[in-house]
Design a protein around this motif. Structure first.
Motif, mmCIF file in Angstrom:
data_model
loop_
_atom_site.group_PDB
_atom_site.id
_atom_site.type_symbol
_atom_site.label_atom_id
_atom_site.label_comp_id
_atom_site.label_asym_id
_atom_site.label_seq_id
_atom_site.Cartn_x
_atom_site.Cartn_y
_atom_site.Cartn_z
ATOM 1 N N ARG B 515 0.788 -1.091 0.125
ATOM 2 C CA ARG B 515 -0.019 -0.129 -0.054
ATOM 3 C C ARG B 515 0.973 1.166 0.058
ATOM 4 O O ARG B 515 0.523 2.364 -0.693
ATOM 5 N N GLU B 546 0.993 4.562 8.137
ATOM 6 C CA GLU B 546 -0.185 3.785 8.240
ATOM 7 C C GLU B 546 -0.975 3.447 9.755
ATOM 8 O O GLU B 546 0.075 3.303 10.287
ATOM 9 N N TYR B 548 -4.060 1.135 11.428
ATOM 10 C CA TYR B 548 -4.756 -0.107 11.234
ATOM 11 C C TYR B 548 -6.142 0.105 12.138
ATOM 12 O O TYR B 548 -6.047 0.096 13.332
ATOM 13 N N GLU B 552 -8.723 -2.372 8.594
ATOM 14 C CA GLU B 552 -8.386 -1.880 7.301
ATOM 15 C C GLU B 552 -6.981 -1.140 7.579
ATOM 16 O O GLU B 552 -6.855 -0.328 8.751
ATOM 17 N N GLN B 554 -5.063 2.145 6.703
ATOM 18 C CA GLN B 554 -5.152 3.411 6.237
ATOM 19 C C GLN B 554 -3.771 4.194 6.041
ATOM 20 O O GLN B 554 -2.870 3.912 6.914
ATOM 21 N N ARG B 556 -1.541 7.593 5.229
ATOM 22 C CA ARG B 556 -1.743 8.784 4.976
ATOM 23 C C ARG B 556 -0.108 9.568 4.860
ATOM 24 O O ARG B 556 0.771 8.675 5.287
#
Lengths: 243, 589
Positions: B515, B546, B548, B552, B554, B556
């Motif tokens: 990611r 990141e 969690y 999920e 995420q 930023r």
């Protein structure tokens, strides 16, 4: 290299066990540990073998291959071409499961050795010749194969009488350190049980790091004990001095 | 519902992981008078730290007098391509020499200079000879020294205990839960502070120099517990892993071989580094050398088994055996090859994860109160590429800092000890024995192999947007299938059972890597994207972070803190700060 390998691995626990045969496909350069991993991945995921680095740096995978104490990660299968490769746990230590043994006794011994006691603060002025005298001992990876093969420990239940070759190397490392002011000679003469060793050099033969355990660690330490406790002239002086 | 009794321990601080940083952290915390335990999934003294070969970087200048902390700072920031946490790098460069000297006092015996000081060797992208070493087994020396120091420091040790989850009381950490590998018995540790020193996750690639342990347990547990991760896209491929025979592929060949004068050649006999970094040649940074070997192989100039030649034979047998004894032995035993006489094949191998838990530079505190991290599991010091020799000193500098940080946190504690929620613990007991209850399911070892192949293809040394995106789909699919991983046999020393948790941890982190790698649309340090081949100014200003939440990940961006003037100035002289005379400094203001 399409030939298969025949492994016979001791499977069991503290209540007993037996050797179990496995056929493993051969790959060039394969070591015994690779073959055991193949068995885990393809047949028996619960086969217990202790390993970490697979590069002969960590000393986790000590076991006995065709009767000899070996690191499984460093023992090539092509050394046993045409033979059944029999893998068993180290015999000196109590088995936990399969090839994994309880080596906790070694860690209890380690705690009894007084650490380095430097006479001066770092940075030390120490020359390479001084360093070289002890650096060989620093190569030890604590695989405990020397402990496994030592007949005092293996055949005579000597764990309450002798610390074993690994810890003679450790004590030698400190005793011969150029800046150390500690005195571990009384420990060697008593609890560490150095006199139990009768210099058969079995430990040196199995050391995967090629440390000359007997010649460079044990014998010089024995000399220190003899000088301190059995030298007749020193004994005379000691008596005269009333000590 | 399980009815077995739960063994419970109470500590001020628990340290998870017994490598260099964990032991150094434990010693620091215990010196403050706290009750400390170290919990390791292996035996004491076996951690991945032993695999470090080349040395520990510290700017003593024992051979090259102009060296100093400023140049170490400068080299580390440059090699990290300026996305490092500058404050971490500053602390690191300043404190490294003291930490190495401590080791000397605790029993480490480094190679010596003719003046009787610690010998230092050259290494890639260090401006001066800086790596304190003992032959090529410096990591073993560091770990063994810390091991014997720590067993005399009033610390309790729990060996071969695997922890599966961190526990929290509200926002704060409250301990950890897991099991004894020897018999599968559950164990609960209640603690005010937890230090993670669990290392990296290099086992996610097929070709890796990493040991069994490097499955990212600590990072994954912290992530699930709410801690932020950062720089996850940054994975180091060491240029020189063994290539042949297949049984040893990936095994590390120390950078010390090049540090001691080893030369790289392609199949046409060219010293190809001339093409990629003519100034530094073989001693360029790891990202550059690894990519150069990769490109040579791609261009059809590789060795028979797809690598480059490395040759140290010109240094003479005696020298090679003295300075690189483990390498000599490794090739002789495992490859039937005498490196004092012959050249040998090398190719990149996964080596180090620069990313990890986002921590405060001063205290190593994570974003979860009471949770600290040091060493490879933490992130910030190395930025986009780690310098060889910086990891061992990292362990010491930030291990100690984490120990002090956790101590200060515990000493400032007010009120009752944190509570552990009984229902959470019971749910975890059910979760971790569930693999035994699946009579049909997936073998975790096979899932691990699939993950390794996937990561090698989709998120390896060379990346691109399409390939990464496809990799992400495959990871999500594997994550689905991973719910069906099963274990056979009993709970007694069962590696197949253990592998279930290893794979879960690695899957989570792999998703994180991909990611962030998708987001960083440029090439920087170890992160090489063929669709964005250039290093771009705008990306130098950000770290990908990141979190969690609700299952999920995420992603930023967070701004990279700009260096203050006193440090930024070090990059304005056009050369290493150590080479700048006082007069030149004066002139430049």
């Amino acid at each position: 290299m399409s030939e298969g390998i025949t492994l016979s691995v001791w499977r069991g626990d503290k209540d007993g066990g037996e050797e179990v045969g496995y056929q493993v496909p051969a790959v060039p350069g394969m070591v015994v540990l690779d073959a055991l991993h193949w068995v885990q991945q393809n047949a028996q995921p619960d086969l217990a073998v202790r390993w970490n680095c697979k590069a002969a740096h960590c000393g986790s995978c000590g076991a006995e291959v065709n009767g000899e104490p070996k690191l499984l990660c460093k023992t090539r299968l092509d050394d046993y071409a045409g033979e059944t490769v029999r893998v068993r746990p180290m015999a000196t230590f109590p088995v936990i499961k399969d090839l994994v043994t309880d080596v906790s006794w070694n860690y209890q011994v380690a705690e009894q050795i007084p650490p380095l006691d430097p006479a001066v603060p770092a940075p030390f002025t120490m020359y390479q010749e001084d360093a070289s005298r002890v650096q060989e001992f620093h190569r030890c990876i604590e695989c405990f194969l020397c402990q496994d093969t030592c007949h005092v420990l293996r055949n005579h239940d000597g764990t309450d009488k002798y610390f074993g070759p690994r810890f003679m190397v450790k004590i030698a490392e400190y005793e011969m350190h150029a800046v150390d002011q500690g005195d571990r000679v009384p420990l060697l003469a008593q609890a560490a049980g150095l006199n139990m060793c009768n210099v058969t050099k079995c430990c040196t033969e199995v050391c995967p790091q090629h440390i000359r355990i007997t010649d460079n660690a044990i014998i010089p330490l024995k000399e220190r004990v003899v000088d301190r406790y059995y030298d007749p002239i020193r004994t005379l002086f000691r008596r005269l001095a009333g000590r | 519902m399980t009815t077995e009794t739960l063994e419970t321990h109470q500590y001020d601080v628990i340290v998870i992981g017994a490598g260099g940083s964990g032991l150094r952290a434990a010693v620091a915390a215990a010196e403050g008078g706290l009750k400390v335990a170290v919990i390791t999934k292996s035996l004491l003294g076996k951690a991945h730290t032993v695999m470090a070969e080349g040395g520990a970087a510290a700017s003593f200048g024992n051979l090259d007098a102009p060296d100093g902390w400023e140049t170490h700072f400068y080299d580390t920031m440059r090699s990290g391509h300026f996305i490092n946490n500058y404050r971490a790098v500053e602390i690191f460069a300043l404190e490294a020499p003291d930490r190495v000297l401590e080791l000397e006092e605790w029993g480490a015996v480094f190679d010596r200079t003719s003046a009787g000081r610690i010998m230092q060797r050259a290494f890639g992208a260090h401006s001066f000879r800086r790596l304190c070493h003992i032959g090529d087994h410096t990591g073993l020396e560091l770990l063994r020294t810390m091991q014997y120091k720590s067993i005399h420091s009033g610390i309790d040790f729990f060996m071969e205990v695997t922890l599966t989850t961190l526990l929290k009381d509200g926002e704060r950490v409250a301990g950890a839960f897991g099991y004894y590998r020897a018999d599968g018995r559950f164990v609960l540790f209640r603690a005010k502070a937890v230090i993670l020193s669990t290392g990296g996750w290099g086992r996610i690639y097929k070709i890796t120099s990493n040991s069994w342990e490097s499955t990212g347990d600590g990072a994954a547990m912290a992530f699930r517990a709410g801690a932020d991760l950062t720089d996850m896209e940054m994975v180091q491929f060491h240029p020189t892993g063994m290539v042949w025979p297949p049984g040893v592929r990936g095994l590390l060949v120390t950078e010390g071989v090049r540090g001691e004068g080893g030369l790289l050649y392609n199949s046409e006999g060219e010293r190809f580094m001339e093409r990629y970094d003519p100034a530094r040649m073989e001693l360029s940074s790891r990202d550059v050398v690894a990519r150069s070997i990769f490109k040579e192989v791609q261009a059809g100039r590789g060795t028979p088994h797809g690598g480059a030649w490395l040759d140290i034979s010109h240094k003479g047998a005696e020298y090679v055996k003295r300075k690189l004894p483990a390498m000599y032995e490794q090739f002789l035993t495992l490859a039937d090859l005498d490196i004092t006489r012959e050249r040998f094949e090398v190719a990149p191998t996964c080596h180090y994860t620069m990313g990890g838990i986002r921590v405060d530079a001063e205290s190593c505190a994570s974003s979860v109160p009471g949770l600290f991290a040091a060493g490879e599991v933490a992130a910030g010091l190395h930025g986009a590429n780690r310098l060889g020799g910086n990891s061992l000193t990292d362990l010491l500098v930030f291990g100690r800092r984490a120990g002090l940080g956790a101590s200060a946190y515990v000493q400032a504690w007010q009120g009752d000890a944190p509570k552990v929620d009984q229902a959470t613990v019971e749910a975890e007991m059910v979760r971790i024995v569930a693999p035994f209850q699946r009579s049909e399911g997936i073998n975790p070892y096979q899932l691990h192999q699939q993950l390794q192949e996937l990561m090698t293809v989709h998120a390896g040394i060379m990346r691109s947007g399409d390939v990464l995106a496809e990799g992400l789909e495959k990871i999500l699919d594997l994550k689905d299938r991973a719910r069906q991983m099963m274990a056979a046999g009993s709970r007694t020393y069962n590696p197949g059972w253990h592998a279930v948790f290893d794979v879960e941890n690695m899957l989570l982190l792999c998703e994180g890597i991909v990611r962030s790698a998708l987001e960083r649309k440029e090439s920087r340090g170890a992160h090489w994207r063929t669709d964005y081949p250039d290093e771009l100014e705008e990306f130098q200003r950000v770290n990908y972070v990141e979190s969690y939440r609700d299952g999920e990940i995420q992603v930023r961006t967070e701004a990279v803190s700009p260096m203050p003037e006193r440090l930024a100035k070090l990059f304005t002289y056009g050369k290493a700060p150590g080479l700048v005379s006082p007069a030149e400094r004066e002139a430049m203001g």
